[in-house]
Design a protein around this motif. Sequence first.
Motif, PDB file in Angstrom:
ATOM      1  N   ALA A 185     -18.025  24.308 -14.927  1.00  0.00           N
ATOM      2  CA  ALA A 185     -17.625  23.254 -13.995  1.00  0.00           C
ATOM      3  C   ALA A 185     -17.361  21.952 -14.734  1.00  0.00           C
ATOM      4  N   THR A 186     -18.179  21.659 -15.731  1.00  0.00           N
ATOM      5  CA  THR A 186     -17.967  20.452 -16.534  1.00  0.00           C
ATOM      6  C   THR A 186     -16.649  20.521 -17.287  1.00  0.00           C
ATOM      7  N   LEU A 187     -16.367  21.660 -17.900  1.00  0.00           N
ATOM      8  CA  LEU A 187     -15.119  21.808 -18.664  1.00  0.00           C
ATOM      9  C   LEU A 187     -13.903  21.682 -17.760  1.00  0.00           C
ATOM     10  N   ARG A 188     -13.958  22.311 -16.585  1.00  0.00           N
ATOM     11  CA  ARG A 188     -12.812  22.234 -15.667  1.00  0.00           C
ATOM     12  C   ARG A 188     -12.532  20.771 -15.270  1.00  0.00           C
ATOM     13  N   ALA A 189     -13.574  20.047 -14.953  1.00  0.00           N
ATOM     14  CA  ALA A 189     -13.388  18.669 -14.503  1.00  0.00           C
ATOM     15  C   ALA A 189     -12.836  17.789 -15.616  1.00  0.00           C
ATOM     16  N   VAL A 190     -13.377  17.912 -16.819  1.00  0.00           N
ATOM     17  CA  VAL A 190     -12.902  17.093 -17.937  1.00  0.00           C
ATOM     18  C   VAL A 190     -11.470  17.464 -18.297  1.00  0.00           C
ATOM     19  N   HIS A 191     -11.179  18.751 -18.293  1.00  0.00           N
ATOM     20  CA  HIS A 191      -9.818  19.187 -18.643  1.00  0.00           C
ATOM     21  C   HIS A 191      -8.815  18.722 -17.593  1.00  0.00           C
ATOM     22  N   ALA A 192      -9.189  18.764 -16.326  1.00  0.00           N
ATOM     23  CA  ALA A 192      -8.279  18.340 -15.261  1.00  0.00           C
ATOM     24  C   ALA A 192      -7.992  16.845 -15.336  1.00  0.00           C
ATOM     25  N   ALA A 193      -8.963  16.073 -15.819  1.00  0.00           N
ATOM     26  CA  ALA A 193      -8.803  14.620 -15.879  1.00  0.00           C
ATOM     27  C   ALA A 193      -8.438  14.143 -17.282  1.00  0.00           C
ATOM     28  N   ARG A 194      -7.940  15.051 -18.119  1.00  0.00           N
ATOM     29  CA  ARG A 194      -7.765  14.744 -19.542  1.00  0.00           C
ATOM     30  C   ARG A 194      -6.679  13.700 -19.823  1.00  0.00           C
ATOM     31  N   GLU A 195      -5.691  13.581 -18.965  1.00  0.00           N
ATOM     32  CA  GLU A 195      -4.588  12.662 -19.230  1.00  0.00           C
ATOM     33  C   GLU A 195      -5.113  11.223 -19.303  1.00  0.00           C
ATOM     34  N   GLY A 196      -4.908  10.607 -20.468  1.00  0.00           N
ATOM     35  CA  GLY A 196      -5.352   9.243 -20.680  1.00  0.00           C
ATOM     36  C   GLY A 196      -6.836   9.100 -20.916  1.00  0.00           C
ATOM     37  N   LEU A 197      -7.591  10.189 -20.774  1.00  0.00           N
ATOM     38  CA  LEU A 197      -9.045  10.135 -20.906  1.00  0.00           C
ATOM     39  C   LEU A 197      -9.528  10.888 -22.138  1.00  0.00           C
ATOM     40  N   VAL A 198      -8.872  11.981 -22.464  1.00  0.00           N
ATOM     41  CA  VAL A 198      -9.321  12.853 -23.546  1.00  0.00           C
ATOM     42  C   VAL A 198      -8.200  13.005 -24.561  1.00  0.00           C
ATOM     43  N   GLU A 199      -8.513  12.672 -25.799  1.00  0.00           N
ATOM     44  CA  GLU A 199      -7.556  12.879 -26.890  1.00  0.00           C
ATOM     45  C   GLU A 199      -7.689  14.288 -27.462  1.00  0.00           C
ATOM     46  N   LYS A 200      -8.919  14.736 -27.607  1.00  0.00           N
ATOM     47  CA  LYS A 200      -9.175  16.066 -28.150  1.00  0.00           C
ATOM     48  C   LYS A 200     -10.420  16.617 -27.491  1.00  0.00           C
ATOM     49  N   LEU A 201     -10.395  17.916 -27.195  1.00  0.00           N
ATOM     50  CA  LEU A 201     -11.528  18.576 -26.544  1.00  0.00           C
ATOM     51  C   LEU A 201     -11.806  19.882 -27.273  1.00  0.00           C
ATOM     52  N   VAL A 202     -12.973  19.954 -27.898  1.00  0.00           N
ATOM     53  CA  VAL A 202     -13.383  21.151 -28.648  1.00  0.00           C
ATOM     54  C   VAL A 202     -14.617  21.728 -27.980  1.00  0.00           C
ATOM     55  N   VAL A 203     -14.615  23.039 -27.754  1.00  0.00           N
ATOM     56  CA  VAL A 203     -15.709  23.725 -27.067  1.00  0.00           C
ATOM     57  C   VAL A 203     -16.531  24.514 -28.085  1.00  0.00           C
ATOM     58  N   VAL A 204     -17.849  24.371 -28.013  1.00  0.00           N
ATOM     59  CA  VAL A 204     -18.772  25.082 -28.901  1.00  0.00           C
ATOM     60  C   VAL A 204     -19.701  25.928 -28.035  1.00  0.00           C
ATOM     61  N   VAL A 205     -19.833  27.205 -28.367  1.00  0.00           N
ATOM     62  CA  VAL A 205     -20.700  28.118 -27.620  1.00  0.00           C
ATOM     63  C   VAL A 205     -21.745  28.699 -28.572  1.00  0.00           C
ATOM     64  N   PRO A 206     -22.875  29.180 -28.033  1.00  0.00           N
ATOM     65  CA  PRO A 206     -23.944  29.728 -28.874  1.00  0.00           C
ATOM     66  C   PRO A 206     -23.487  30.938 -29.682  1.00  0.00           C
ATOM     67  N   PRO A 207     -24.326  31.388 -30.625  1.00  0.00           N
ATOM     68  CA  PRO A 207     -23.960  32.550 -31.455  1.00  0.00           C
ATOM     69  C   PRO A 207     -23.680  33.790 -30.618  1.00  0.00           C
ATOM     70  N   GLU A 208     -22.946  34.710 -31.220  1.00  0.00           N
ATOM     71  CA  GLU A 208     -22.588  35.946 -30.528  1.00  0.00           C
ATOM     72  C   GLU A 208     -23.825  36.756 -30.163  1.00  0.00           C
ATOM     73  N   VAL A 209     -23.738  37.407 -29.009  1.00  0.00           N
ATOM     74  CA  VAL A 209     -24.802  38.305 -28.565  1.00  0.00           C
ATOM     75  C   VAL A 209     -24.167  39.644 -28.236  1.00  0.00           C
ATOM     76  N   LYS A 210     -24.708  40.704 -28.797  1.00  0.00           N
ATOM     77  CA  LYS A 210     -24.171  42.036 -28.547  1.00  0.00           C
ATOM     78  C   LYS A 210     -24.950  42.717 -27.434  1.00  0.00           C
ATOM     79  N   VAL A 211     -24.216  43.373 -26.547  1.00  0.00           N
ATOM     80  CA  VAL A 211     -24.815  44.009 -25.381  1.00  0.00           C
ATOM     81  C   VAL A 211     -24.284  45.434 -25.275  1.00  0.00           C
TER      82      VAL A 211
END
Length: 889
Positions: free
Chosen positions: A54-80
């Motif tokens: 939800a946070t990513l969607r909101a920031v991405h939707a409002a990115r014009e004039g607000l965000v120059e660059k957006l990089v997403v970091v997720v935890p290490p891989e988990v095998k299932v």
Amino acid sequence: MNRLKSTFLSRQLALQPWLCRHSATRYTSSSSSAAASAPPYRILLLGSDNFSCATLRAVHAAREGLVEKLVVVVPPEVKVGRNLKKVFERPLQKLAKELDLEVITLPPTGLKDWEPPSDFSTLSSSNILLTASFGYLIPSSLLSRFHPLSTLNVHPSLLPKYRGAAPIQWALINGDQETGRDFVIPGGSDFTSLEPLLGKVGADLLVDILKDLPAAQASATPQDPSTATLAPKLNKEMSRVTWSTHSATQLVRLQRGISHQYPLRTAFVSQTSPESFIQLQFGSKPAPSTSAVAQKLLRSHKHGEFNLDTETKQLMALKSDPNSRGGSYRDERDDYYRGGPDFNGGGPRGPRMDSPESLPYVVTRRYFDDWTAQTQPNINFNVPEDRELVDSQWRKYLAGSLRKEFTKFFDEMKDKPWFEEKYGVGLEVEEMRKRIKEKGREGRSDKFLDDLAEGKLDNVSFDFKPKAKDVQTTDSSEDVRSEDVKIEESDVGDEDAALSGTLVPVKLSTSSHQLFIKTIGPEISRGELETHCSKVLGFDYLVLSDPNPLKKFHRVGWVVFKEGTDMDEASKLLCESTIGTFTLHMILNVNPIFMRTRATPGLLATPERIVKDLESIRRAAASFEKETGDTRGSEAIEERHSRVIDETDDVAAENKKTLDLYLHYLRFAFHTCFYCVTTCEFAEQLERKCPKHIRREVGAKTSAINQVNQQGWVTKFDEKLPLLTDKETVDPVEFGGDSVEEELHRVCHPHIKQEEEGKFRCDECKKLFSALKFVEKHIVTKHPEFIGTKLDRTKFYNNYILDPAHLPFGANEPPRPIPENEGPPLGDRIGGRMDDSRAIKRRRDDGPRGPPPPPPPGAVMDPRARGGRLAYADLDGAPAGSADVVLPY
């Protein structure tokens, strides 16, 4: 109604910087650290689950004039999965890929010794560290790269209360009624329904703060450590029900807080077997139709009494609070539990439903409404405002689903020759399309004007006029939709035909100076075909149909030669010739082929609709004439209209006549079907796709279902019409495309420096401009090397989106319902259709088929059969006079 505290980044506690492990205090606005600069920002987002989505969607939707660059970091891989071979893709990681963002998966060691991207390697007032449900400790080595007040955490509680991994769950377990932002939730909500609501509230508040971050930093206040409480991770042991200590209220709260992860369970202990567990299903007062055991249990009103129903194999227990009135099933005090093999772990509306966005098909409106009711229990479908809200969410879901389909198809086809020729960008391909368009329209406007002046178009009509004459036809339609109707083609110069007052297929035009290509592989380009055919003296031009997705995107084509060409010699050179390894099967285009005529709903034949469509088609004609610079066609139609309208009392009839002349004008001069909202390059291509599109009569008898379908057809037609009438001004984003302006902002931003409000400087030549759009225009015209081909992908994709007849076909039609079991289409479940080559081979291996057996003695032939009519049309068979198979386009 419970009031659950849900403050995220509230105004009074605007910022909650991360607490460094080695620090004893949190940073406040009085810190000596530099405040953040004005937007735009470079944001490093750390997250993992649906809440962080939800946070990513909101920031991405409002990115014009607000965000120059957006990089997403997720935890290490988990095998299932079995043997731990499958890598689990986290929801945030999946969403970031869909949004075409940079995604970084941490190494197994996590953030320890991890180096962030170069843009975040040094301190900058434009850099922000943003976390949302990340689940891992942020080390001081990473925090030190950001200003303390530029490290933000979206947390669903009023900090410092419920610090930890499960704030929503513990608020439900503890039955909290306070709220930081007066967020009211109805009784009965659980974690599954509450998490998306709180995620959206927090994400929206985050965007508000980012838009004025310096002011928010100035009002930041420290947390009071004395009020801090913890919200540790959940564990399975919490789900074990202890009947002697848990009250009914506690069980209800526990179920709402943890059952999504650990369903409640109870233990059985017997003398012959070790301790075992069964799961409990949360319920309310059972219906009178339940078993006799349940009814007896309810009548007893005895707290803690339980019994086993041997018929349903369910253990039933009655639990109430000591201070409640026995047996009064009110609110959450007295609740009924069932355990056993029928447990479904569901919430208040039954089993938890999957999110429509997570399913590989488009769900029905009924499924969407049920899912909405389950996840948003505060919605009241009987309230008009709530109903309108759900309608808007439904439209947004459909638009998102279509965009996913469009994007997937585009990525699959963008490297195919036919797709590049039709939608690609670049001087060479655009010049080729311009050449083909001019060739297809050559002399057509002059011929239309001559026919209009000579009175040949006086009888042109697009009304349904059934006749009573039987006609035997062969249907080879390539694309028959639900609104198509078999009808006689009444085009100028064609012979009228009808069948018992119904609509029938009609014959297409043939030509003795054309070779018909039966199939063209998708790997064969137009350039290769034109080069191959031009070796024949007298070659004029090449016509190609759109690919058929049901035939592995093969096409058919027409090789057109000039009058006087030796067609025997042309056939000898081209028929069965090869391009690479592909053999071109051609025949002389003199054999009759019949196609289905299309018909609009009768709603488009009303006088009011005729007037509306007349205005629309005038704009469409003006748009086409602007391309050619020749307005004589519409001027001639309008001159006739002005002359006749003053002399007649039947204005409605004259409006319809003028509309029909425009319909014929667009078809004849620009190869465009107004009602199909489609434009072709040549007459052969349009005639193959839509021989003619007529209007059904007003008031035609139809079922209630058909009336709904007809209204849906009209609605979809109106939605697509701007692609024809307002081609230059239409916004691609409204039809699932990308914003060129946003992409231009992104590309130009590194080369622009904003000194203050209303002052933008080009970083290359240092010129100053008063508005962002001016400096961007300057960069495009004066520094094109900065732009290069960075906008080509967006333009390529939008060319595809803005074609109203683009594939896949289903994207251009009103959504059709799927079976009530909400499963994927039957074809997807049982496998695709049999390979055509195998099917043809099997038919051929059957050997020659003799005549059908004679009828039994005394049998009377069907009168329709005596007239030569067929019961069906063999779409896989060859047309009359041909010995080979023609693809049914």
